[in-house]
Scaffold this active site. Sequence first.
Site, PDB file in Angstrom:
ATOM      1  N   ARG A  94       0.818  -1.215   0.000  1.00 35.73           N
ATOM      2  CA  ARG A  94       0.000   0.000   0.000  1.00 35.73           C
ATOM      3  C   ARG A  94       0.851   1.265   0.000  1.00 35.73           C
ATOM      4  O   ARG A  94       0.541   2.227  -0.709  1.00 35.73           O
ATOM      5  CB  ARG A  94      -0.945  -0.017   1.197  1.00 35.73           C
ATOM      6  CG  ARG A  94      -1.793   1.240   1.399  1.00 35.73           C
ATOM      7  CD  ARG A  94      -2.406   1.791   0.123  1.00 35.73           C
ATOM      8  NE  ARG A  94      -3.113   0.812  -0.657  1.00 35.73           N
ATOM      9  CZ  ARG A  94      -3.419   0.961  -1.944  1.00 35.73           C
ATOM     10  NH1 ARG A  94      -3.041   2.054  -2.591  1.00 35.73           N
ATOM     11  NH2 ARG A  94      -4.074   0.022  -2.590  1.00 35.73           N
ATOM     12  N   LYS A 129       2.212  24.870  -4.218  1.00 29.82           N
ATOM     13  CA  LYS A 129       0.993  24.274  -3.669  1.00 29.82           C
ATOM     14  C   LYS A 129       1.089  22.745  -3.750  1.00 29.82           C
ATOM     15  O   LYS A 129       0.371  22.080  -4.495  1.00 29.82           O
ATOM     16  CB  LYS A 129      -0.241  24.787  -4.413  1.00 29.82           C
ATOM     17  CG  LYS A 129      -0.467  26.281  -4.214  1.00 29.82           C
ATOM     18  CD  LYS A 129      -1.654  26.778  -5.014  1.00 29.82           C
ATOM     19  CE  LYS A 129      -1.835  28.283  -4.834  1.00 29.82           C
ATOM     20  NZ  LYS A 129      -2.954  28.807  -5.659  1.00 29.82           N
ATOM     21  N   ASP A 212      -1.677  38.013 -12.344  1.00 26.23           N
ATOM     22  CA  ASP A 212      -2.404  37.184 -11.380  1.00 26.23           C
ATOM     23  C   ASP A 212      -3.909  37.270 -11.582  1.00 26.23           C
ATOM     24  O   ASP A 212      -4.497  38.355 -11.544  1.00 26.23           O
ATOM     25  CB  ASP A 212      -2.049  37.628  -9.963  1.00 26.23           C
ATOM     26  CG  ASP A 212      -2.677  36.723  -8.909  1.00 26.23           C
ATOM     27  OD1 ASP A 212      -2.587  35.483  -9.057  1.00 26.23           O
ATOM     28  OD2 ASP A 212      -3.253  37.258  -7.949  1.00 26.23           O
TER      29      ASP A 212
END
Length: 277
Positions: A94, A129, A212
């Site tokens: 896993r 991020k 932006d």
Amino acid sequence: MIIEKIVKLALEEDLGLGDITSDNIFTAQDRARAEIVAKEDLVFCGLEIARQTFWLVDEKLEFIPLKKEGEWVKKGEKVLALQGSTLSILKAERTALNFMQRMSGIATASREYADIAKPYGVMIVDTRKSQPGMRKLDKYAVRCGGARNHRMSLADSVMIKDNHIAAAGSITAAVQRIKNAIGHTPKIEVEVTNTEEINEALAAGADIIMLDNMTPAQAAEAVKHIGGRALVEISGGINKANLADYCQAKPDVISSGALTHSVPSKDLSLKIIEFIK
């Protein structure tokens, strides 16, 4: 070294108290062969961290790569094979899959973005991020997919954003303080939202202008207005659906946090194919 720490932490989280199921079904003498298969089309990434995961559990496991990092893999194709202790394979399964699935998801999205941008000559880059503690892996996966990295950390380059500007009082003041503190060699990037801010950033000596959260039409007008006086990066709200529209604005760079902050993992599955007596 940091990658090994990440793997050890992940294994401790999953295996720290043992495996109550496998430990009570199999013995140390049981052996098996296993394969990891792609359950959907994807760009494969995470081979080496999977190797490290399996070998930290059991360095005697035979680890057989069947695909290369960055290779396009179709649904149903095998990416790697394993042979050795059944217990070891099951205990590492896993954790290894978690790494590969996330990294393959990022690599696949990065390939898709880079392919869309290529005809326009626009560079696709990631942002900071990323998953906390996983940035090196996330950014490696971006490169594996064919896009590029923005800053690895706050120390990498100067980026003056809205909160810096607000606290300093103006773009001019923020840029001047940076220049007085660090000299002339590092490039200075400034985030702007309108023409007035663009003009101030250019006058202050910005090397890179980040547009932006502009619309594609606004970004196209801004690129024309800058006219090559600085490199232009477009950022904010970029996704696969609108990427081509932003590329048509002809910036130098487009950055997208979506490559790492919300990309879906790709489906990979480990199957025991034979128990060895």
